[in-house]
Design a protein around this motif. Sequence first.
Motif, PDB file in Angstrom:
ATOM      1  N   GLY A  62      69.293 -56.736 -71.044  1.00  0.00           N
ATOM      2  CA  GLY A  62      69.154 -56.112 -69.730  1.00  0.00           C
ATOM      3  C   GLY A  62      68.037 -55.081 -69.710  1.00  0.00           C
ATOM      4  O   GLY A  62      67.249 -55.004 -68.758  1.00  0.00           O
ATOM      5  N   SER A  84      64.629 -55.264 -67.542  1.00  0.00           N
ATOM      6  CA  SER A  84      64.350 -54.176 -66.615  1.00  0.00           C
ATOM      7  C   SER A  84      62.957 -53.584 -66.852  1.00  0.00           C
ATOM      8  O   SER A  84      62.197 -53.349 -65.914  1.00  0.00           O
ATOM      9  N   CYS A 118      74.223 -56.848 -68.517  1.00  0.00           N
ATOM     10  CA  CYS A 118      72.782 -57.091 -68.370  1.00  0.00           C
ATOM     11  C   CYS A 118      72.249 -56.537 -67.050  1.00  0.00           C
ATOM     12  O   CYS A 118      71.047 -56.360 -66.892  1.00  0.00           O
ATOM     13  N   VAL A 140      67.176 -54.976 -63.048  1.00  0.00           N
ATOM     14  CA  VAL A 140      67.849 -56.281 -63.032  1.00  0.00           C
ATOM     15  C   VAL A 140      68.936 -56.268 -61.958  1.00  0.00           C
ATOM     16  O   VAL A 140      69.868 -55.475 -62.017  1.00  0.00           O
ATOM     17  N   VAL A 197      72.364 -61.745 -62.609  1.00  0.00           N
ATOM     18  CA  VAL A 197      72.391 -62.490 -63.860  1.00  0.00           C
ATOM     19  C   VAL A 197      72.966 -63.861 -63.542  1.00  0.00           C
ATOM     20  O   VAL A 197      73.912 -63.983 -62.761  1.00  0.00           O
TER      21      VAL A 197
END
Length: 262
Positions: A165, A169, A227, A232, A235
Amino acid sequence: MAQRFVMKCGGSTLAALPDSFFGELRELQESGVHPVIVHGGGPAISETLTKLGIDTEFVNGLRKTNDAVLDVVEMVLAGRINKEIVRKIQTNGAKALGLSGVDGLLIQAKPVANSAEIGFVGDVTDVNAEVIEGVMAMGYMPVIAPIGIDAGGQRYNINADTAAGAVASHLGVPQMIVVTDVPGIMRTVDGEKKVLPSVTVAEIEEMIASGEIYGGMIPKVRAAVQCIQGRVREVVIVSGEEPGVLSRAVREGGVGTRIVQE
């Protein structure tokens, strides 16, 4: 800007994936899409610790990590698993370069809040995205082992989902792909199990509470939720066994389960 995506996969899941999956990675790379892979390796670490007679225990899902455990974590993740993945990608005709978070201070970390209880487990403070960009610019697929490091040179064991994650990001990638051995989050509708196309984090917690998500699926789903951080926003959980799954997830969607923030 060339299209890129970050994919997280467990080490044991990746090792078991068919050659067609790696062929797909090659096709994506050849078409100008840049995959970045962050992998785990929990089962292989546990197996090696047992072989070496080193005790291992978990606190709230995170492995208690002292110096001896840390040496094994690094050896297995940055060594055996990382190179196995790189080898498999290259055997299938794509170009890959293995890195750990220590290389080029790629994943900078600090101790987690309960480090007194859990040892050298880290939270990501920064990701040196330039290193990843540089590797991609040379035409290679970065394969990253989630070991972190701080300014004093102390290494940290970092949860692969948290690391993935953070990498996504810092690269500015809004969507991440989590490759597992399940086709997505299932829900029973009229006595039939169906894959949910989309679900929010709050709905996931409700489904865990009601028992609709149970057993081994709970950690997979919770891991995918981890994540979602920084830039982000969503997912996608997919099965690596499904033919063409990566291209579909990257190019058109409509595969697996999208987990969105709200």
